[in-house]
Design an enzyme around this catalytic site. Structure first.
Site, PDB file in Angstrom:
ATOM      1  N   ARG A   1      10.820  -2.051  11.630  1.00 38.38           N
ATOM      2  CA  ARG A   1       9.641  -1.569  12.349  1.00 38.38           C
ATOM      3  C   ARG A   1       9.326  -2.505  13.509  1.00 38.38           C
ATOM      4  O   ARG A   1       9.485  -3.712  13.385  1.00 38.38           O
ATOM      5  CB  ARG A   1       8.441  -1.501  11.376  1.00 38.38           C
ATOM      6  CG  ARG A   1       8.186  -0.091  10.911  1.00 38.38           C
ATOM      7  CD  ARG A   1       7.161   0.017   9.840  1.00 38.38           C
ATOM      8  NE  ARG A   1       5.888  -0.641  10.093  1.00 38.38           N
ATOM      9  CZ  ARG A   1       4.825  -0.528   9.278  1.00 38.38           C
ATOM     10  NH1 ARG A   1       4.911   0.231   8.198  1.00 38.38           N
ATOM     11  NH2 ARG A   1       3.707  -1.150   9.538  1.00 38.38           N
TER      12      ARG A   1
ATOM     13  N   LYS B   1       0.832  -1.214   0.000  1.00 38.09           N
ATOM     14  CA  LYS B   1       0.000   0.000   0.000  1.00 38.09           C
ATOM     15  C   LYS B   1       0.863   1.260   0.000  1.00 38.09           C
ATOM     16  O   LYS B   1       0.664   2.171  -0.783  1.00 38.09           O
ATOM     17  CB  LYS B   1      -0.926   0.019   1.235  1.00 38.09           C
ATOM     18  CG  LYS B   1      -1.869  -1.156   1.321  1.00 38.09           C
ATOM     19  CD  LYS B   1      -2.785  -1.069   2.527  1.00 38.09           C
ATOM     20  CE  LYS B   1      -2.101  -1.132   3.878  1.00 38.09           C
ATOM     21  NZ  LYS B   1      -1.416  -2.411   4.152  1.00 38.09           N
TER      22      LYS B   1
ATOM     23  N   ARG C   1      11.919  -5.965   5.425  1.00 38.78           N
ATOM     24  CA  ARG C   1      11.703  -4.513   5.238  1.00 38.78           C
ATOM     25  C   ARG C   1      12.619  -3.697   6.141  1.00 38.78           C
ATOM     26  O   ARG C   1      12.882  -4.052   7.286  1.00 38.78           O
ATOM     27  CB  ARG C   1      10.253  -4.149   5.543  1.00 38.78           C
ATOM     28  CG  ARG C   1      10.038  -2.636   5.510  1.00 38.78           C
ATOM     29  CD  ARG C   1       8.604  -2.237   5.419  1.00 38.78           C
ATOM     30  NE  ARG C   1       7.806  -2.710   6.521  1.00 38.78           N
ATOM     31  CZ  ARG C   1       6.481  -2.542   6.584  1.00 38.78           C
ATOM     32  NH1 ARG C   1       5.841  -1.942   5.609  1.00 38.78           N
ATOM     33  NH2 ARG C   1       5.817  -2.996   7.626  1.00 38.78           N
TER      34      ARG C   1
ATOM     35  N   ARG D   1      -1.202  -9.268  12.888  1.00 41.09           N
ATOM     36  CA  ARG D   1      -1.751  -8.248  11.967  1.00 41.09           C
ATOM     37  C   ARG D   1      -2.496  -8.928  10.820  1.00 41.09           C
ATOM     38  O   ARG D   1      -3.561  -8.473  10.412  1.00 41.09           O
ATOM     39  CB  ARG D   1      -0.605  -7.379  11.410  1.00 41.09           C
ATOM     40  CG  ARG D   1      -0.002  -6.445  12.460  1.00 41.09           C
ATOM     41  CD  ARG D   1       1.416  -6.032  12.099  1.00 41.09           C
ATOM     42  NE  ARG D   1       1.509  -5.231  10.904  1.00 41.09           N
ATOM     43  CZ  ARG D   1       2.639  -5.089  10.196  1.00 41.09           C
ATOM     44  NH1 ARG D   1       3.746  -5.700  10.571  1.00 41.09           N
ATOM     45  NH2 ARG D   1       2.650  -4.324   9.132  1.00 41.09           N
TER      46      ARG D   1
ATOM     47  N   ARG E   1     -10.251   0.377   7.598  1.00 37.57           N
ATOM     48  CA  ARG E   1      -9.909  -1.027   7.866  1.00 37.57           C
ATOM     49  C   ARG E   1     -11.034  -1.781   8.525  1.00 37.57           C
ATOM     50  O   ARG E   1     -10.921  -2.994   8.738  1.00 37.57           O
ATOM     51  CB  ARG E   1      -8.715  -1.110   8.827  1.00 37.57           C
ATOM     52  CG  ARG E   1      -7.443  -0.763   8.152  1.00 37.57           C
ATOM     53  CD  ARG E   1      -6.278  -1.024   9.071  1.00 37.57           C
ATOM     54  NE  ARG E   1      -5.213  -0.169   8.631  1.00 37.57           N
ATOM     55  CZ  ARG E   1      -3.977  -0.545   8.471  1.00 37.57           C
ATOM     56  NH1 ARG E   1      -3.610  -1.764   8.769  1.00 37.57           N
ATOM     57  NH2 ARG E   1      -3.073   0.299   8.045  1.00 37.57           N
TER      58      ARG E   1
HETATM   59  P1  AP5 Z   1       4.852  -1.611   1.861  1.00 32.08           P
HETATM   60  O1  AP5 Z   1       4.580  -0.771   0.668  1.00 32.08           O
HETATM   61  O2  AP5 Z   1       5.516  -0.998   3.028  1.00 32.08           O
HETATM   62  O3  AP5 Z   1       3.505  -2.366   2.289  1.00 32.08           O
HETATM   63  P2  AP5 Z   1       2.269  -1.852   3.163  1.00 32.08           P
HETATM   64  O4  AP5 Z   1       1.043  -2.512   2.597  1.00 32.08           O
HETATM   65  O5  AP5 Z   1       2.272  -0.380   3.266  1.00 32.08           O
HETATM   66  O6  AP5 Z   1       2.637  -2.550   4.525  1.00 32.08           O
HETATM   67  P3  AP5 Z   1       2.479  -2.008   6.016  1.00 32.08           P
HETATM   68  O7  AP5 Z   1       3.222  -2.961   6.876  1.00 32.08           O
HETATM   69  O8  AP5 Z   1       2.812  -0.566   6.109  1.00 32.08           O
HETATM   70  O9  AP5 Z   1       0.928  -2.194   6.194  1.00 32.08           O
HETATM   71  P4  AP5 Z   1       0.137  -2.186   7.516  1.00 32.08           P
HETATM   72  O10 AP5 Z   1      -1.250  -2.004   7.036  1.00 32.08           O
HETATM   73  O11 AP5 Z   1       0.351  -3.382   8.362  1.00 32.08           O
HETATM   74  O12 AP5 Z   1       0.807  -1.023   8.366  1.00 32.08           O
HETATM   75  P5  AP5 Z   1       0.426   0.501   8.623  1.00 32.08           P
HETATM   76  O13 AP5 Z   1       1.670   1.234   8.757  1.00 32.08           O
HETATM   77  O14 AP5 Z   1      -0.603   0.956   7.676  1.00 32.08           O
HETATM   78  O15 AP5 Z   1       5.693  -2.877   1.366  1.00 32.08           O
HETATM   79  C1  AP5 Z   1       6.176  -3.832   2.296  1.00 32.08           C
HETATM   80  C2  AP5 Z   1       7.555  -4.316   1.866  1.00 32.08           C
HETATM   81  O16 AP5 Z   1       7.429  -5.007   0.626  1.00 32.08           O
HETATM   82  C3  AP5 Z   1       8.556  -3.172   1.622  1.00 32.08           C
HETATM   83  O17 AP5 Z   1       9.815  -3.593   2.029  1.00 32.08           O
HETATM   84  C4  AP5 Z   1       8.504  -2.944   0.092  1.00 32.08           C
HETATM   85  O18 AP5 Z   1       9.729  -2.447  -0.416  1.00 32.08           O
HETATM   86  C5  AP5 Z   1       8.182  -4.361  -0.418  1.00 32.08           C
HETATM   87  N1  AP5 Z   1       7.312  -4.335  -1.609  1.00 32.08           N
HETATM   88  C6  AP5 Z   1       6.241  -3.524  -1.832  1.00 32.08           C
HETATM   89  N2  AP5 Z   1       5.664  -3.806  -3.014  1.00 32.08           N
HETATM   90  C7  AP5 Z   1       6.380  -4.837  -3.555  1.00 32.08           C
HETATM   91  C8  AP5 Z   1       6.266  -5.596  -4.762  1.00 32.08           C
HETATM   92  N3  AP5 Z   1       5.288  -5.353  -5.647  1.00 32.08           N
HETATM   93  N4  AP5 Z   1       7.159  -6.574  -4.981  1.00 32.08           N
HETATM   94  C9  AP5 Z   1       8.156  -6.853  -4.083  1.00 32.08           C
HETATM   95  N5  AP5 Z   1       8.334  -6.159  -2.923  1.00 32.08           N
HETATM   96  C10 AP5 Z   1       7.446  -5.177  -2.653  1.00 32.08           C
HETATM   97  O19 AP5 Z   1      -0.260   0.378  10.049  1.00 32.08           O
HETATM   98  C11 AP5 Z   1       0.512  -0.026  11.157  1.00 32.08           C
HETATM   99  C12 AP5 Z   1      -0.395  -0.275  12.347  1.00 32.08           C
HETATM  100  O20 AP5 Z   1      -1.088   0.946  12.686  1.00 32.08           O
HETATM  101  C13 AP5 Z   1      -1.525  -1.289  12.141  1.00 32.08           C
HETATM  102  O21 AP5 Z   1      -1.083  -2.611  12.355  1.00 32.08           O
HETATM  103  C14 AP5 Z   1      -2.522  -0.834  13.203  1.00 32.08           C
HETATM  104  O22 AP5 Z   1      -2.095  -1.243  14.462  1.00 32.08           O
HETATM  105  C15 AP5 Z   1      -2.416   0.671  13.119  1.00 32.08           C
HETATM  106  N6  AP5 Z   1      -3.354   1.266  12.143  1.00 32.08           N
HETATM  107  C16 AP5 Z   1      -3.027   1.848  10.946  1.00 32.08           C
HETATM  108  N7  AP5 Z   1      -4.125   2.269  10.308  1.00 32.08           N
HETATM  109  C17 AP5 Z   1      -5.174   1.940  11.109  1.00 32.08           C
HETATM  110  C18 AP5 Z   1      -6.594   2.082  10.977  1.00 32.08           C
HETATM  111  N8  AP5 Z   1      -7.156   2.632   9.904  1.00 32.08           N
HETATM  112  N9  AP5 Z   1      -7.372   1.633  11.996  1.00 32.08           N
HETATM  113  C19 AP5 Z   1      -6.834   1.078  13.112  1.00 32.08           C
HETATM  114  N10 AP5 Z   1      -5.503   0.890  13.301  1.00 32.08           N
HETATM  115  C20 AP5 Z   1      -4.685   1.316  12.294  1.00 32.08           C
HETATM  116 MG    MG Z   2       2.521   1.009   4.846  1.00 37.40          MG
END
Ligand code: AP5
Ligand code: MG
Length: 223
Positions: free
Chosen positions: A160, A14, A127, A171, A88
């Site tokens: 992270r 994402k 990552r 997660r 979400r």
């Molecule tokens: P990356 O692009 O970082 O993936 P991502 O989907 O953004 O992964 P996140 O871990 O950030 O998602 P998340 O939803 O768990 O965390 P968030 O920070 O939103 O890619 C991942 C890796 O893969 C990278 O190394 C990248 O280089 C590689 N990659 C990407 N695309 C690729 C491809 N096509 N091919 C190969 N490699 C690739 O949220 C964190 C926490 O915050 C949540 O767990 C929750 O506790 C809280 N939170 C956030 N939003 C909410 C909400 N709306 N409601 C409640 N709690 C929330």
């Molecule tokens: Mg992210």
């Protein structure tokens, strides 16, 4: 204001897609995960509560995260925004609908990134994250030019706190629990697109851009 939603499990790309789309379309990237990490970094009492949730892989309270998003929207680019990681849960989707209606914004694309859990665990275990500017790297698919150093700002790269196998699995479990309900909220939308998140990031981004162009031509810009 035009709104793009990026929906997908942890590690589905994402954030990677949001950054690519931000540079292609000039829209503002808003990640609720980044908002939470900034709050934690500020050392506030709220940040401490978030830190506890995140390190256990739990979602934070719907209302708290929605209020943060609303606040962030006041400083958003008026042309368009890319929402990364919101909504979400069904209550978040309802709150978002109401908010967008109130401010006269419309959802012009909902992109669902699909990928197997095992691929995710491998990706997230590799990552690297810049603690200064938030840029993301990957030991396998996107290594930094200098080991441990951010290509963009020279900051130090680290892992992270939620990228450890047990927390990744928690997660993923949460995402699986809520996936159908969130999907059902939007799935009949004409602007929904399912994507294979194992393709190269640039290929996925191209598909999204072509889809958006077609939507504009057909005039189907309503979720
Ligand atoms: P990356 O692009 O970082 O993936 P991502 O989907 O953004 O992964 P996140 O871990 O950030 O998602 P998340 O939803 O768990 O965390 P968030 O920070 O939103 O890619 C991942 C890796 O893969 C990278 O190394 C990248 O280089 C590689 N990659 C990407 N695309 C690729 C491809 N096509 N091919 C190969 N490699 C690739 O949220 C964190 C926490 O915050 C949540 O767990 C929750 O506790 C809280 N939170 C956030 N939003 C909410 C909400 N709306 N409601 C409640 N709690 C929330
Ligand atoms: Mg992210």
């Amino acid at each position: 204001m035009e709104v793009l939603l990026l929906i997908g499990p942890p590690g589905s790309g994402k954030g990677t897609q949001a950054k690519l789309l931000e540079s292609q379309l000039g829209y503002d990237h808003i990640s609720t995960g980044d908002l939470i990490r900034a709050e934690i970094k500020s050392g506030s009492a709220l940040g401490e509560r978030f830190s506890e949730c995140i390190s256990q892989g739990k979602l934070v309270d719907d209302r708290l995260i929605f209020d943060m998003l609303q606040k962030r929207l006041t400083s958003a680019n008026r042309t368009g925004i890319i929402l990364d990681g919101f909504p979400r849960t069904p209550p978040q989707a309802i709150l978002l609908d109401e908010l967008l209606h109130r401010i006269g914004a419309k959802i012009v694309g909902i992109f669902s990134l699909n990928i197997e859990d095992e691929v995710i665990v491998n990706r997230l275990s590799a990552r690297l994250f810049c603690s200064s500017c938030g840029a993301s790297f990957n030991k396998h698919s996107k290594p930094p030019k200098l080991s441990g150093i951010c290509d963009l700002c020279g900051g130090e790269l680290s892992t992270r706190t939620d990228d450890i196998p047990d927390v990744i699995r928690a997660r993923l479990k949460d995402f699986a629990r809520l996936k159908d309900a969130v999907t059902n909220h939007y799935h009949k939308s004409p602007v929904w697109l399912d994507l294979d998140a194992t393709q190269k990031p640039e290929e996925i981004c191209d598909r999204i851009c072509v889809f958006l162009k077609n939507i504009v031509q057909k005039g189907e810009s309503k979720a």
